[in-house]
Design an enzyme around this catalytic site. Structure first.
Site, short mmCIF file in Angstrom:
data_model
loop_
_atom_site.label_atom_id
_atom_site.label_comp_id
_atom_site.label_asym_id
_atom_site.label_seq_id
_atom_site.Cartn_x
_atom_site.Cartn_y
_atom_site.Cartn_z
N LYS A 13 0.82 -1.22 0.00
CA LYS A 13 0.00 0.00 0.00
C LYS A 13 0.85 1.26 0.00
O LYS A 13 0.58 2.20 -0.74
CB LYS A 13 -0.91 0.06 1.24
CG LYS A 13 -1.79 -1.13 1.46
CD LYS A 13 -2.67 -0.94 2.68
CE LYS A 13 -1.93 -0.71 3.99
NZ LYS A 13 -1.17 -1.85 4.50
N ARG A 88 -8.79 1.17 9.98
CA ARG A 88 -8.31 -0.17 10.31
C ARG A 88 -9.28 -0.97 11.16
O ARG A 88 -8.98 -2.10 11.53
CB ARG A 88 -6.98 -0.06 11.05
CG ARG A 88 -5.75 -0.20 10.14
CD ARG A 88 -4.57 -0.15 11.04
NE ARG A 88 -3.35 -0.77 10.69
CZ ARG A 88 -2.34 -0.21 10.05
NH1 ARG A 88 -2.46 0.97 9.51
NH2 ARG A 88 -1.20 -0.84 9.93
N ARG A 127 12.10 -4.91 3.82
CA ARG A 127 11.70 -3.50 3.79
C ARG A 127 12.67 -2.62 4.58
O ARG A 127 13.02 -2.93 5.71
CB ARG A 127 10.29 -3.38 4.37
CG ARG A 127 9.72 -2.01 4.27
CD ARG A 127 8.23 -2.06 4.25
NE ARG A 127 7.65 -2.39 5.54
CZ ARG A 127 6.33 -2.44 5.73
NH1 ARG A 127 5.50 -2.23 4.74
NH2 ARG A 127 5.86 -2.72 6.93
N ARG A 162 12.36 -0.76 10.12
CA ARG A 162 11.43 -0.34 11.16
C ARG A 162 11.42 -1.35 12.29
O ARG A 162 11.43 -2.54 12.05
CB ARG A 162 10.01 -0.25 10.58
CG ARG A 162 9.71 1.04 9.93
CD ARG A 162 8.43 1.00 9.15
NE ARG A 162 7.30 0.39 9.86
CZ ARG A 162 6.07 0.33 9.35
NH1 ARG A 162 5.83 0.82 8.14
NH2 ARG A 162 5.09 -0.23 10.01
N ARG A 173 0.92 -8.13 13.88
CA ARG A 173 0.24 -7.16 13.01
C ARG A 173 -0.63 -7.87 11.97
O ARG A 173 -1.70 -7.38 11.62
CB ARG A 173 1.29 -6.25 12.34
CG ARG A 173 1.92 -5.28 13.33
CD ARG A 173 3.19 -4.66 12.81
NE ARG A 173 2.99 -3.89 11.60
CZ ARG A 173 3.92 -3.70 10.68
NH1 ARG A 173 5.11 -4.25 10.80
NH2 ARG A 173 3.66 -2.97 9.63
#
Ligand code: AMP
Length: 227
Positions: A13, A88, A127, A162, A173
């Protein structure tokens, strides 16, 4: 154009939002980015949000809605926006509907990114982001030589992972996504807003699919206050 991009963490996203910003000239509103910025600046919201973020839980609605409302009130959202990571849960979705209906600017579409679990784990592990400009890169897909430095900033700062991309937190998550966020697909389908794309493809291919989909949307719904 006013759209929501919905999908599991790592479904692409954020990356696709950045491309849509360039293509359509409307801002991305990422509640994750807004919260990370609040944490980095040590604001009251940031201090309160940090523990939930570190644990991979959702931040309480009061804080998320507070920062979202503030961001939506900025002038650059007048021509539209891309919502990334918001809403969310049902409470946020309901609040968003009320807010947008109140200003006569309903959503045009909600795009659900469908990605296989194994692909998500691979993407998240690769990432990396630039702490200076916030751009997101992936060491698995970046052309050789670009990672692990940001090739957008002049001084080429080192990219970082992160904290909440660590494996146990990612698992949490994904659970939170399945339990609280994914059910919103039915909510938006019932309103005729849901569009789904298969996002198990290269970044360029997903961008192509997304743009084709967005350009084929019916003309935007009229503004209630338009004269
Ligand atoms: P993201 O960058 O969208 O993956 O978000 C990172 C973290 O910020 C999430 O795991 C949550 O802890 C928090 N967060 C971001 N957006 C929301 C939201 N809409 N509601 C609650 N928590 C959020």
């Amino acid at each position: 154009m006013r759209i929501v991009l919905m999908g599991a963490p790592g479904s692409g996203k954020g990356t696709q939002s950045q491309r849509l910003v360039e293509r359509f000239g409307i801002p991305q509103i990422s509640t994750g980015d807004l919260l990370r910025s609040a944490v980095a600046r040590g604001t009251e919201f940031g201090v309160r949000a940090k523990a939930a973020m570190d644990a991979g839980h959702l931040v309480v609605d009061e804080i998320v809605l507070g920062i979202f409302r503030e961001r939506l009130a900025e002038r650059d959202t007048e021509r539209g926006f891309i919502l990334d990571g918001f809403p969310r849960n049902f409470a946020q979705a309901g609040a968003l509907t009320t807010l947008l209906t109140g200003i006569g600017k309903p959503l045009d579409a909600v795009v659900l990114f469908e990605v296989d679990y194994a692909e998500i784990v691979k993407r998240i592990s690769g990432r990396r982001s630039c702490q200076k400009c916030g751009r997101v890169f992936n060491i698995h897909t970046a052309p050789a030589g670009t990672a692990p430095h940001c090739d957008v900033c002049d001084d080429k700062p080192l990219l970082v992972q992160r904290a909440d991309d660590e494996e146990a937190t990612v698992r949490r998550r994904l659970e939170v996504y399945e339990q609280q966020t994914r059910p919103l697909a039915d909510y938006y389908a019932a309103q005729g807003l849901l569009r789904t794309i298969d996002a198990n493809a290269s970044v360029d291919e997903v961008t192509r699919r997304l743009i084709t989909l967005l350009e084929s949307l019916p003309a935007q719904r009229p503004l209630r206050n338009a004269s």
